[in-house]
Design a protein around this motif. Structure first.
Motif, PDB file in Angstrom:
ATOM      1  N   GLU A 297      85.450 -56.599 -18.183  1.00 13.22           N
ATOM      2  CA  GLU A 297      86.529 -57.132 -17.351  1.00 13.22           C
ATOM      3  C   GLU A 297      87.329 -58.177 -18.121  1.00 13.22           C
ATOM      4  O   GLU A 297      86.779 -58.944 -18.914  1.00 13.22           O
ATOM      5  N   SER A 298      88.632 -58.224 -17.869  1.00 15.36           N
ATOM      6  CA  SER A 298      89.499 -59.179 -18.560  1.00 15.36           C
ATOM      7  C   SER A 298      89.132 -60.611 -18.194  1.00 15.36           C
ATOM      8  O   SER A 298      88.738 -60.898 -17.060  1.00 15.36           O
ATOM      9  N   VAL A 299      89.263 -61.506 -19.189  1.00 16.13           N
ATOM     10  CA  VAL A 299      89.046 -62.929 -18.950  1.00 16.13           C
ATOM     11  C   VAL A 299      90.364 -63.660 -19.151  1.00 16.13           C
ATOM     12  O   VAL A 299      91.320 -63.121 -19.708  1.00 16.13           O
ATOM     13  N   GLY A 300      90.421 -64.899 -18.710  1.00 21.29           N
ATOM     14  CA  GLY A 300      91.658 -65.662 -18.740  1.00 21.29           C
ATOM     15  C   GLY A 300      91.996 -66.215 -20.111  1.00 21.29           C
ATOM     16  O   GLY A 300      91.189 -66.184 -21.053  1.00 21.29           O
ATOM     17  N   GLU A 301      93.203 -66.757 -20.227  1.00 20.05           N
ATOM     18  CA  GLU A 301      93.659 -67.358 -21.476  1.00 20.05           C
ATOM     19  C   GLU A 301      92.726 -68.498 -21.886  1.00 20.05           C
ATOM     20  O   GLU A 301      92.347 -69.339 -21.076  1.00 20.05           O
ATOM     21  N   GLY A 302      92.385 -68.518 -23.166  1.00 18.40           N
ATOM     22  CA  GLY A 302      91.546 -69.584 -23.689  1.00 18.40           C
ATOM     23  C   GLY A 302      90.070 -69.452 -23.387  1.00 18.40           C
ATOM     24  O   GLY A 302      89.283 -70.330 -23.757  1.00 18.40           O
ATOM     25  N   GLN A 303      89.662 -68.351 -22.751  1.00 18.93           N
ATOM     26  CA  GLN A 303      88.253 -68.173 -22.410  1.00 18.93           C
ATOM     27  C   GLN A 303      87.561 -67.282 -23.432  1.00 18.93           C
ATOM     28  O   GLN A 303      88.154 -66.365 -23.995  1.00 18.93           O
ATOM     29  N   ARG A 304      86.283 -67.567 -23.635  1.00 20.24           N
ATOM     30  CA  ARG A 304      85.477 -66.793 -24.577  1.00 20.24           C
ATOM     31  C   ARG A 304      85.447 -65.324 -24.158  1.00 20.24           C
ATOM     32  O   ARG A 304      85.333 -64.998 -22.978  1.00 20.24           O
ATOM     33  N   GLY A 305      85.530 -64.441 -25.124  1.00 19.17           N
ATOM     34  CA  GLY A 305      85.475 -63.022 -24.800  1.00 19.17           C
ATOM     35  C   GLY A 305      85.516 -62.152 -26.035  1.00 19.17           C
ATOM     36  O   GLY A 305      85.671 -62.624 -27.168  1.00 19.17           O
ATOM     37  N   GLU A 306      85.370 -60.855 -25.807  1.00 20.26           N
ATOM     38  CA  GLU A 306      85.451 -59.865 -26.880  1.00 20.26           C
ATOM     39  C   GLU A 306      86.908 -59.456 -27.064  1.00 20.26           C
ATOM     40  O   GLU A 306      87.621 -59.186 -26.092  1.00 20.26           O
ATOM     41  N   LEU A 307      87.340 -59.396 -28.310  1.00 20.78           N
ATOM     42  CA  LEU A 307      88.715 -59.023 -28.602  1.00 20.78           C
ATOM     43  C   LEU A 307      88.914 -57.525 -28.408  1.00 20.78           C
ATOM     44  O   LEU A 307      88.095 -56.708 -28.841  1.00 20.78           O
ATOM     45  N   VAL A 308      90.020 -57.185 -27.740  1.00 23.61           N
ATOM     46  CA  VAL A 308      90.412 -55.796 -27.496  1.00 23.61           C
ATOM     47  C   VAL A 308      91.812 -55.619 -28.071  1.00 23.61           C
ATOM     48  O   VAL A 308      92.697 -56.449 -27.840  1.00 23.61           O
ATOM     49  N   TYR A 309      92.025 -54.530 -28.802  1.00 23.64           N
ATOM     50  CA  TYR A 309      93.249 -54.358 -29.577  1.00 23.64           C
ATOM     51  C   TYR A 309      93.968 -53.075 -29.206  1.00 23.64           C
ATOM     52  O   TYR A 309      93.349 -52.015 -29.046  1.00 23.64           O
ATOM     53  N   THR A 310      95.317 -53.164 -29.080  1.00 26.41           N
ATOM     54  CA  THR A 310      96.173 -52.004 -28.832  1.00 26.41           C
ATOM     55  C   THR A 310      97.297 -51.966 -29.856  1.00 26.41           C
ATOM     56  O   THR A 310      97.992 -52.962 -30.070  1.00 26.41           O
ATOM     57  N   THR A 311      97.474 -50.817 -30.496  1.00 27.18           N
ATOM     58  CA  THR A 311      98.558 -50.619 -31.459  1.00 27.18           C
ATOM     59  C   THR A 311      99.893 -50.478 -30.731  1.00 27.18           C
ATOM     60  O   THR A 311      99.976 -49.800 -29.706  1.00 27.18           O
ATOM     61  N   LEU A 312     100.935 -51.088 -31.256  1.00 27.61           N
ATOM     62  CA  LEU A 312     102.295 -50.888 -30.754  1.00 27.61           C
ATOM     63  C   LEU A 312     103.161 -50.293 -31.864  1.00 27.61           C
ATOM     64  O   LEU A 312     103.233 -50.843 -32.957  1.00 27.61           O
ATOM     65  N   GLY A 313     103.774 -49.181 -31.583  1.00 29.12           N
ATOM     66  CA  GLY A 313     104.767 -48.622 -32.491  1.00 29.12           C
ATOM     67  C   GLY A 313     104.235 -48.037 -33.773  1.00 29.12           C
ATOM     68  O   GLY A 313     105.002 -47.787 -34.710  1.00 29.12           O
ATOM     69  N   GLY A 314     102.933 -47.796 -33.856  1.00 26.14           N
ATOM     70  CA  GLY A 314     102.382 -47.255 -35.085  1.00 26.14           C
ATOM     71  C   GLY A 314     102.478 -45.745 -35.162  1.00 26.14           C
ATOM     72  O   GLY A 314     102.841 -45.061 -34.205  1.00 26.14           O
ATOM     73  N   ARG A 315     102.164 -45.217 -36.318  1.00 24.53           N
ATOM     74  CA  ARG A 315     101.992 -43.781 -36.525  1.00 24.53           C
ATOM     75  C   ARG A 315     100.572 -43.602 -37.070  1.00 24.53           C
ATOM     76  O   ARG A 315      99.750 -44.497 -37.010  1.00 24.53           O
ATOM     77  N   GLY A 316     100.242 -42.465 -37.605  1.00 24.88           N
ATOM     78  CA  GLY A 316      98.890 -42.281 -38.123  1.00 24.88           C
ATOM     79  C   GLY A 316      97.839 -42.456 -37.040  1.00 24.88           C
ATOM     80  O   GLY A 316      98.005 -41.988 -35.908  1.00 24.88           O
ATOM     81  N   SER A 317      96.742 -43.126 -37.348  1.00 26.39           N
ATOM     82  CA  SER A 317      95.645 -43.337 -36.398  1.00 26.39           C
ATOM     83  C   SER A 317      95.974 -44.520 -35.490  1.00 26.39           C
ATOM     84  O   SER A 317      96.072 -45.656 -35.960  1.00 26.39           O
ATOM     85  N   CYS A 318      96.117 -44.259 -34.208  1.00 24.29           N
ATOM     86  CA  CYS A 318      96.493 -45.304 -33.252  1.00 24.29           C
ATOM     87  C   CYS A 318      95.423 -45.442 -32.180  1.00 24.29           C
ATOM     88  O   CYS A 318      94.875 -44.438 -31.703  1.00 24.29           O
ATOM     89  N   VAL A 319      95.118 -46.690 -31.811  1.00 28.08           N
ATOM     90  CA  VAL A 319      94.097 -46.946 -30.796  1.00 28.08           C
ATOM     91  C   VAL A 319      94.692 -47.711 -29.624  1.00 28.08           C
ATOM     92  O   VAL A 319      95.642 -48.481 -29.769  1.00 28.08           O
ATOM     93  N   LEU A 320      94.113 -47.494 -28.455  1.00 31.06           N
ATOM     94  CA  LEU A 320      94.543 -48.120 -27.211  1.00 31.06           C
ATOM     95  C   LEU A 320      93.348 -48.845 -26.596  1.00 31.06           C
ATOM     96  O   LEU A 320      92.297 -48.238 -26.384  1.00 31.06           O
ATOM     97  N   ARG A 321      93.489 -50.142 -26.373  1.00 29.74           N
ATOM     98  CA  ARG A 321      92.438 -50.968 -25.771  1.00 29.74           C
ATOM     99  C   ARG A 321      91.106 -50.753 -26.505  1.00 29.74           C
ATOM    100  O   ARG A 321      90.073 -50.449 -25.913  1.00 29.74           O
ATOM    101  N   TYR A 322      91.143 -50.953 -27.790  1.00 30.97           N
ATOM    102  CA  TYR A 322      89.966 -50.730 -28.632  1.00 30.97           C
ATOM    103  C   TYR A 322      89.080 -51.971 -28.628  1.00 30.97           C
ATOM    104  O   TYR A 322      89.530 -53.076 -28.954  1.00 30.97           O
ATOM    105  N   ARG A 323      87.813 -51.790 -28.283  1.00 37.10           N
ATOM    106  CA  ARG A 323      86.852 -52.892 -28.281  1.00 37.10           C
ATOM    107  C   ARG A 323      86.400 -53.150 -29.717  1.00 37.10           C
ATOM    108  O   ARG A 323      85.720 -52.326 -30.320  1.00 37.10           O
ATOM    109  N   THR A 324      86.763 -54.312 -30.245  1.00 35.94           N
ATOM    110  CA  THR A 324      86.433 -54.634 -31.628  1.00 35.94           C
ATOM    111  C   THR A 324      84.966 -54.999 -31.801  1.00 35.94           C
ATOM    112  O   THR A 324      84.425 -54.892 -32.903  1.00 35.94           O
ATOM    113  N   GLY A 325      84.321 -55.474 -30.722  1.00 31.80           N
ATOM    114  CA  GLY A 325      82.967 -55.978 -30.836  1.00 31.80           C
ATOM    115  C   GLY A 325      82.923 -57.399 -31.369  1.00 31.80           C
ATOM    116  O   GLY A 325      81.844 -57.984 -31.502  1.00 31.80           O
TER     117      GLY A 325
END
Length: 472
Positions: A297-325
């Motif tokens: 579940e999403s946490v608020g600004e400035g709170q401890r959490g796991e980073l999740v990443y989404t590519t914008l405007g890329g080509r090649g291999s693109c990920v959506l809401r990727y859990r980095t761990g």
């Protein structure tokens, strides 16, 4: 998402269709929270499906363009066909989407996962390279020494792009495995770079050996460290080594990146080694979120959490809401940076990186769940210890027996073993809630060989040989 990811990504089109997600309903960043998270196990190749990761690559063809392509793209290709012929239209698509470069994950927990770059993605790597040096304060015309290992990994190629984009003269040595530490020391002494970039453990080893040889640094201004966690105590050590060689006040900064993003982010320079203003992100190129690592579940600004990443405007291999761990203690902060005044979101606080120790990051020792990443800042703070290595094994090499932690250390000359060992056990017990079964002092040269500082792509700081015993 509507114009690229859903139309041309086999993985995400299947996912959206299976879960009946309308990509056109995702209009704002906040709407991303309604979408499923992507994990490494979802996309990593397996023995049964070794090409699974290629489904992340955007792969437009005539059918997908006709059925799902944006109207602007369809009209542009139609016009190209009318004016220049069918071959010209196909070549336009090929030039925009064809992979031209590949990097790989390290493959410690699974088969290595390949991430592909189209030409535009490699150009973005150069755009990011310019932004990295802007944040770090480097100037065109300065010199850099890159001691990251030659490998199809993000760190080396991001530094390669830094030199080209910032018009800086970089020498890429390939680290200890290629030129050896003596060769890297010679390059450092002769080139006299303003910037040094590499893996934290090897940069520390390189500077320590250079100081022992009496090397003088005349121009070094900044050290940028990537591919591993950078504890403040290690920054202090590196700063002290530089001061010994004639360069006080050298800035030591972390660079955060991961293969799936195909780019990296620089830590903003701070007035001292204990202060961190965080890593500046690029909101035009990606979306970062933080989620509860247990619930997702999403946490608020400035709170401890796991980073999740989404590519914008890329080509090649693109990920959506990727859990980095990767866990960030201070979360993501959007207020202006107190160091430089930039207003982009920052990744703040200590990063506990999954890739630091791979599958050994969180492991069960004697029935206790232990985060072995926490050994890194504890050991970096023990000034009497020059190098160290942790071995996780079974008692008497019996797969049915208890787990053991063996800590091998090399001490500074003249340091007594017993007080240091007692302090290490106390500090580890306090921070990690487990102490080594045995601490042994080794000759420095022997420990350096065991770490593989001149033979491996990255030093083997922590070795877990329990599975080797079980499989024997």
């Amino acid at each position: 998402m509507n114009e690229q990811l859903y139309p041309f990504s086999p993985y995400y089109r299947r996912l959206f269709d299976a879960q009946r997600i309308d990509p056109h309903a995702v209009r704002r960043v906040a709407d991303l929270r309604s979408l499923p998270l992507t994990t490494k196990t979802d996309i990593a190749p397996t023995i049964d499906d070794p090409l699974r990761h290629l489904d992340l690559v955007l792969q437009p063809d005539a059918d997908s363009i006709r059925r799902f392509g944006a109207k602007s793209m369809v009209l542009e290709l139609l016009l190209a066909r009318l004016m220049h012929g069918e071959a010209n239209a196909k070549e336009r698509v090929r030039l925009e989407y064809a992979p031209v470069h590949a990097t790989f994950t390290t493959g410690r927990t699974a088969l290595p996962t390949q991430f592909l770059y189209a030409s535009a993605d490699f150009e973005r790597l150069h755009v990011v390279g310019k932004r990295l040096v802007d944040v770090q304060g480097a100037l065109p015309g300065e010199r850099g020494l890159n001691v990251f290992p030659f490998a199809p990994h993000l760190a080396f190629w991001q530094v390669f792009a830094v030199g080209q984009a910032a018009t800086m003269l970089f020498m890429h040595t390939g680290g200890g495995k290629v030129m050896g530490t003596p060769g890297n020391i010679t390059a450092l002494e002769r080139m006299q770079p303003e910037m040094l970039m590499g893996v934290p453990g090897y940069v520390y080893h390189l500077l320590r050996k250079a100081a022992e040889r009496g090397v003088r640094l005349d121009k070094l201004k900044r050290i940028a460290l990537g591919a591993e966690r950078v504890p403040p105590a290690l920054k202090v050590r590196l700063g002290e080594l530089c001061e010994q060689m004639g360069r006080p006040s050298v800035s030591v900064q972390g660079v955060y990146g991961f293969t799936e993003a195909r780019m990296a982010w620089a830590e903003c320079p701070a007035p001292d080694h204990e202060t961190s203003y965080g890593y500046h992100t690029y909101p035009d190129l990606e979306v970062f979120e933080t989620v509860d690592p247990d619930t997702g579940e999403s946490v608020g600004e400035g709170q401890r959490g796991e980073l999740v990443y989404t590519t914008l405007g890329g080509r090649g291999s693109c990920v959506l809401r990727y859990r980095t761990g990767d866990i960030v203690e201070g979360g993501i902060v959007c207020e202006p940076c107190p160091g430089c005044g930039r207003v982009v979101p920052r990744i703040c606080g200590a990063l506990s990186r999954r890739s630091d120790i791979g599958e050994f990051q969180l492991t069960k020792i004697r029935g206790t769940l232990v985060d072995l990443n926490e050994f890194l800042p504890v050991m970096a703070a023990i000034e009497e210890v020059v190098e160290w290595q942790l071995v996780v094994k079974k008692h008497n090499d019996d797969p049915q027996d208890l787990d053991e932690l063996l800590l091998y250390i090399a001490l500074r000359e003249g340091v007594e073993e017993r007080p240091v060992a007692s302090r290490i056990s106390r500090d580890l017990l306090q921070r990690v809630e487990v102490a080594p079964n045995r601490i042994e002092v080794m000759p420095l040269a022997q420990l350096e060989t065991s770490l593989g500082l001149d033979t491996q792509l990255k030093e083997t700081r922590i070795r877990d040989i329990r599975n080797l015993v079980a499989g024997a």
